[in-house]
Design an enzyme around this catalytic site. Structure first.
Site, PDB file in Angstrom:
ATOM      1  N   ARG A 164       1.237  -1.571  -0.073  1.00  0.00           N
ATOM      2  CA  ARG A 164       0.248  -0.310  -0.258  1.00  0.00           C
ATOM      3  C   ARG A 164       0.953   1.530  -0.029  1.00  0.00           C
ATOM      4  O   ARG A 164       1.975   0.852   0.459  1.00  0.00           O
ATOM      5  CB  ARG A 164      -0.979   0.043   1.177  1.00  0.00           C
ATOM      6  CG  ARG A 164      -1.339  -1.371   1.562  1.00  0.00           C
ATOM      7  CD  ARG A 164      -2.576  -1.237   3.085  1.00  0.00           C
ATOM      8  NE  ARG A 164      -3.507  -2.147   3.258  1.00  0.00           N
ATOM      9  CZ  ARG A 164      -3.198  -3.146   3.200  1.00  0.00           C
ATOM     10  NH1 ARG A 164      -2.439  -3.649   3.757  1.00  0.00           N
ATOM     11  NH2 ARG A 164      -3.972  -3.772   3.390  1.00  0.00           N
ATOM     12  N   LYS A 189      -2.468  -2.156   7.812  1.00  0.00           N
ATOM     13  CA  LYS A 189      -3.831  -2.033   7.329  1.00  0.00           C
ATOM     14  C   LYS A 189      -4.123  -3.076   8.736  1.00  0.00           C
ATOM     15  O   LYS A 189      -3.801  -3.670   8.911  1.00  0.00           O
ATOM     16  CB  LYS A 189      -4.410  -1.445   6.172  1.00  0.00           C
ATOM     17  CG  LYS A 189      -6.139  -1.446   6.513  1.00  0.00           C
ATOM     18  CD  LYS A 189      -6.452  -1.438   5.528  1.00  0.00           C
ATOM     19  CE  LYS A 189      -8.140  -0.972   4.874  1.00  0.00           C
ATOM     20  NZ  LYS A 189      -8.764  -0.987   4.215  1.00  0.00           N
ATOM     21  N   HIS A 254      -2.440   1.913  -5.727  1.00  0.00           N
ATOM     22  CA  HIS A 254      -2.699   1.392  -5.282  1.00  0.00           C
ATOM     23  C   HIS A 254      -3.027   0.419  -6.815  1.00  0.00           C
ATOM     24  O   HIS A 254      -3.453  -1.182  -6.630  1.00  0.00           O
ATOM     25  CB  HIS A 254      -4.178   1.159  -4.366  1.00  0.00           C
ATOM     26  CG  HIS A 254      -5.062   0.683  -4.316  1.00  0.00           C
ATOM     27  ND1 HIS A 254      -4.454   0.070  -2.353  1.00  0.00           N
ATOM     28  CD2 HIS A 254      -5.724  -0.629  -3.576  1.00  0.00           C
ATOM     29  CE1 HIS A 254      -4.568  -0.680  -1.951  1.00  0.00           C
ATOM     30  NE2 HIS A 254      -5.373  -1.355  -2.561  1.00  0.00           N
ATOM     31  N   ARG A 257      -0.706  -2.626  -6.733  1.00  0.00           N
ATOM     32  CA  ARG A 257      -1.001  -3.675  -5.823  1.00  0.00           C
ATOM     33  C   ARG A 257      -2.375  -3.991  -6.713  1.00  0.00           C
ATOM     34  O   ARG A 257      -1.768  -5.746  -6.295  1.00  0.00           O
ATOM     35  CB  ARG A 257      -1.340  -3.197  -4.818  1.00  0.00           C
ATOM     36  CG  ARG A 257      -2.300  -3.063  -3.272  1.00  0.00           C
ATOM     37  CD  ARG A 257      -2.238  -2.928  -1.984  1.00  0.00           C
ATOM     38  NE  ARG A 257      -2.895  -3.749  -0.874  1.00  0.00           N
ATOM     39  CZ  ARG A 257      -2.162  -4.755  -0.228  1.00  0.00           C
ATOM     40  NH1 ARG A 257      -1.583  -4.725   0.135  1.00  0.00           N
ATOM     41  NH2 ARG A 257      -2.969  -4.804   0.787  1.00  0.00           N
ATOM     42  N   HIS A 280      -4.366  -9.372   3.473  1.00  0.00           N
ATOM     43  CA  HIS A 280      -5.981  -9.452   3.776  1.00  0.00           C
ATOM     44  C   HIS A 280      -6.389 -10.297   5.215  1.00  0.00           C
ATOM     45  O   HIS A 280      -5.959 -11.455   5.388  1.00  0.00           O
ATOM     46  CB  HIS A 280      -6.646  -9.786   2.352  1.00  0.00           C
ATOM     47  CG  HIS A 280      -6.498  -8.658   0.877  1.00  0.00           C
ATOM     48  ND1 HIS A 280      -6.375  -9.716   0.382  1.00  0.00           N
ATOM     49  CD2 HIS A 280      -6.401  -7.670   1.097  1.00  0.00           C
ATOM     50  CE1 HIS A 280      -6.216  -8.109  -1.080  1.00  0.00           C
ATOM     51  NE2 HIS A 280      -6.365  -7.141   0.019  1.00  0.00           N
ATOM     52  N   TYR A 289      -9.953 -10.386  -7.096  1.00  0.00           N
ATOM     53  CA  TYR A 289      -9.274 -10.836  -8.746  1.00  0.00           C
ATOM     54  C   TYR A 289      -8.778 -11.303  -8.603  1.00  0.00           C
ATOM     55  O   TYR A 289      -8.400 -11.985 -10.570  1.00  0.00           O
ATOM     56  CB  TYR A 289      -7.038 -10.893  -7.735  1.00  0.00           C
ATOM     57  CG  TYR A 289      -7.096  -9.845  -6.845  1.00  0.00           C
ATOM     58  CD1 TYR A 289      -7.086  -8.392  -7.369  1.00  0.00           C
ATOM     59  CD2 TYR A 289      -6.454  -9.541  -5.177  1.00  0.00           C
ATOM     60  CE1 TYR A 289      -6.328  -6.915  -6.564  1.00  0.00           C
ATOM     61  CE2 TYR A 289      -7.067  -8.512  -4.300  1.00  0.00           C
ATOM     62  CZ  TYR A 289      -6.519  -7.093  -5.258  1.00  0.00           C
ATOM     63  OH  TYR A 289      -6.715  -6.164  -4.072  1.00  0.00           O
TER      64      TYR A 289
END
Length: 311
Positions: A164, A189, A254, A257, A280, A289
């Site tokens: 990120r 995150k 982003h 990524r 994640h 994805y």
């Protein structure tokens, strides 16, 4: 003894406020300014990130400006439903509405301790958007368009490790383990640490960069020694590089990524491993994805191919 509070007038919640003051805080009544400070302090005590605190504070302040002299503590679920209906009618996006609902839910349920206060408040359905991805050729063209060594190293790290933008600017020199070819991403995150692998090409680039710039604390320093590189400046770099490379696809930092994850899927990398690399918490986030990878789509021929000789 419970004091019965009269319902807040609908006109108060739906009447637009004329923004004539220089500071948004001046538009908020004294009784609600105190609640705004209480709200902000509570977020800080819960150790929320600065960006989340800023977003929640701004969304809470939007309601306080509408209330005038009415104390925010007097609002009931019905008042909030009317307020959110007004927000919808003003054309706020679904994402903004969710942020506003989350901020007010935090205030009433966390700060004031009113359990299930938002039980009767419906949430707008979010649009299902696919990640913005570009091809490997476009990624290479973007990197070739960057001549500055620091800028190129940051962009290559973003794509090569799936970082990120805030993780790139927050990297410190000690986060690189050259011997084991690992990069430590600390307090990403959700304040989660993770480890990602460094390719030989990235290691060569990082060593060349370190030899030239000799960063003291942050791996990528800003204009002032010891300060971290600006996220806004990094976003400007990718947009300028896209323009020079002739890449017209929409997307910010982003996008790199997203492309990292999608290109790994294209190569057949297990989705659980990609989840770990991206950090994640929920596999559902990574499964998005699957909708943009071409791994299986390339083996599917359109029925138009079956009739092309007849056309």
């Amino acid at each position: 003894m419970m004091v019965e509070v009269a319902p807040v007038s609908e006109a108060v919640l739906v009447e637009p406020v004329v923004q004539t003051c220089k500071s948004a805080l001046i538009c908020i009544a004294a009784c609600n300014q105190e609640e705004l400070q209480h709200f902000t302090g509570f977020l800080q005590m819960k150790a929320y990130s600065p960006s989340t605190i800023k977003t929640y504070r701004n969304e809470f302040a939007q309601l306080l400006q509408k209330l005038g002299e009415i104390p925010v503590q007097e609002l009931k679920p019905g008042d909030l439903r009317r307020y959110f209906l007004y927000c919808v009618q003003q054309g706020l996006s679904e994402n903004t509405l969710h942020s506003r609902i989350n901020a007010l839910k935090f205030y009433f349920e966390q700060v004031l301790g009113r359990e299930k206060f938002f039980f009767e408040v419906p949430r707008p359905k979010k649009p299902v958007q696919l990640p913005k991805v570009v091809s490997k050729e476009d990624i290479a063209a973007i990197i070739r368009a960057i001549t500055n060594l620091k800028h190129r190293t940051m962009i290559m790290l973003a794509y090569g490790c799936g970082l990120r933008v805030s993780e790139i600017t927050g990297l410190q020199a000690g986060d690189i383990d050259g011997k084991r070819r690992l990069l430590w991403v600390k307090r990403g995150k959700g304040k989660k640490d993770r480890v990602v692998s460094l390719s030989p090409a990235l290691l060569v680039m990082l060593r060349e960069y370190y030899k030239q710039y000799k960063p003291a604390l942050y791996l990528f320093e800003g204009g002032v020694a010891g300060s971290r590189y600006s996220v806004r400046s990094l976003e400007a770099i990718i947009q300028a590089a896209k323009e020079r490379a002739g890449v017209r696809a929409a997307g910010s930092m982003h996008m790199l990524r997203h492309s990292f994850a999608t290109h790994l899927l294209d190569k057949g990398t297990d989705v659980v491993l990609i989840q770990k690399l991206l950090g994640h918490g929920n596999i559902k986030t990574t499964l998005r994805y699957l909708h943009v990878t071409n791994k299986d789509l390339l083996h599917i021929l359109s029925p138009i191919e079956d009739i092309k000789e007849l056309l």
